[in-house]
Motif scaffolding. Sequence first.
Motif, short mmCIF file in Angstrom:
data_model
loop_
_atom_site.label_atom_id
_atom_site.label_comp_id
_atom_site.label_asym_id
_atom_site.label_seq_id
_atom_site.Cartn_x
_atom_site.Cartn_y
_atom_site.Cartn_z
N GLY A 15 0.87 -1.25 -0.05
CA GLY A 15 -0.06 -0.01 -0.08
C GLY A 15 0.82 1.30 -0.14
O GLY A 15 0.36 2.25 -0.76
N LEU A 16 2.00 1.33 0.65
CA LEU A 16 2.84 2.33 0.88
C LEU A 16 3.34 2.53 -0.48
O LEU A 16 3.63 3.86 -1.07
CB LEU A 16 3.80 2.25 1.94
N GLY A 18 2.41 1.67 -3.60
CA GLY A 18 1.53 1.97 -4.46
C GLY A 18 0.92 3.28 -4.25
O GLY A 18 0.77 4.19 -5.14
N ALA A 19 0.96 3.66 -3.02
CA ALA A 19 0.41 5.06 -2.77
C ALA A 19 1.51 6.27 -3.16
O ALA A 19 1.33 7.36 -3.58
CB ALA A 19 0.00 5.35 -1.35
N THR A 20 2.75 6.04 -3.20
CA THR A 20 4.05 6.83 -3.26
C THR A 20 4.35 6.92 -4.59
O THR A 20 4.90 7.97 -5.09
CB THR A 20 4.92 6.76 -1.91
N ASP A 22 4.72 6.60 -8.56
CA ASP A 22 3.76 7.30 -9.53
C ASP A 22 3.76 5.81 -10.50
O ASP A 22 4.75 5.31 -11.04
CB ASP A 22 4.62 8.21 -10.54
N GLY A 25 -0.23 2.41 -8.88
CA GLY A 25 -1.41 2.38 -7.83
C GLY A 25 -2.00 0.98 -7.94
O GLY A 25 -2.68 0.88 -6.85
N LEU A 28 -1.19 -0.72 -4.58
CA LEU A 28 -2.07 0.06 -3.63
C LEU A 28 -3.48 -1.02 -3.39
O LEU A 28 -3.76 -1.55 -2.62
CB LEU A 28 -2.59 1.44 -3.75
N ILE A 32 -4.53 -3.57 -0.47
CA ILE A 32 -6.03 -3.47 0.06
C ILE A 32 -6.47 -5.00 -0.05
O ILE A 32 -7.34 -5.32 1.18
CB ILE A 32 -6.71 -2.41 -0.55
#
Length: 56
Positions: A15-16, A18-20, A22, A25, A28, A32
Amino acid sequence: MAYFLFFVLVAVVLGLIGATADGLGHLLIIGIVVLVADVAVAAVWLSRRARRRPVR
């Protein structure tokens, strides 16, 4: 219990990243999904374990 904690850690890391990062995604989303699946498996495991206790 160790598997549960390991998969929670994997979900958080994915998740980290995927969120940070570019364009990553999808990591992320995978994080989940892993977290939700892990919580569901833990809930089933705990509910089965709770039924084995004798009634007093």
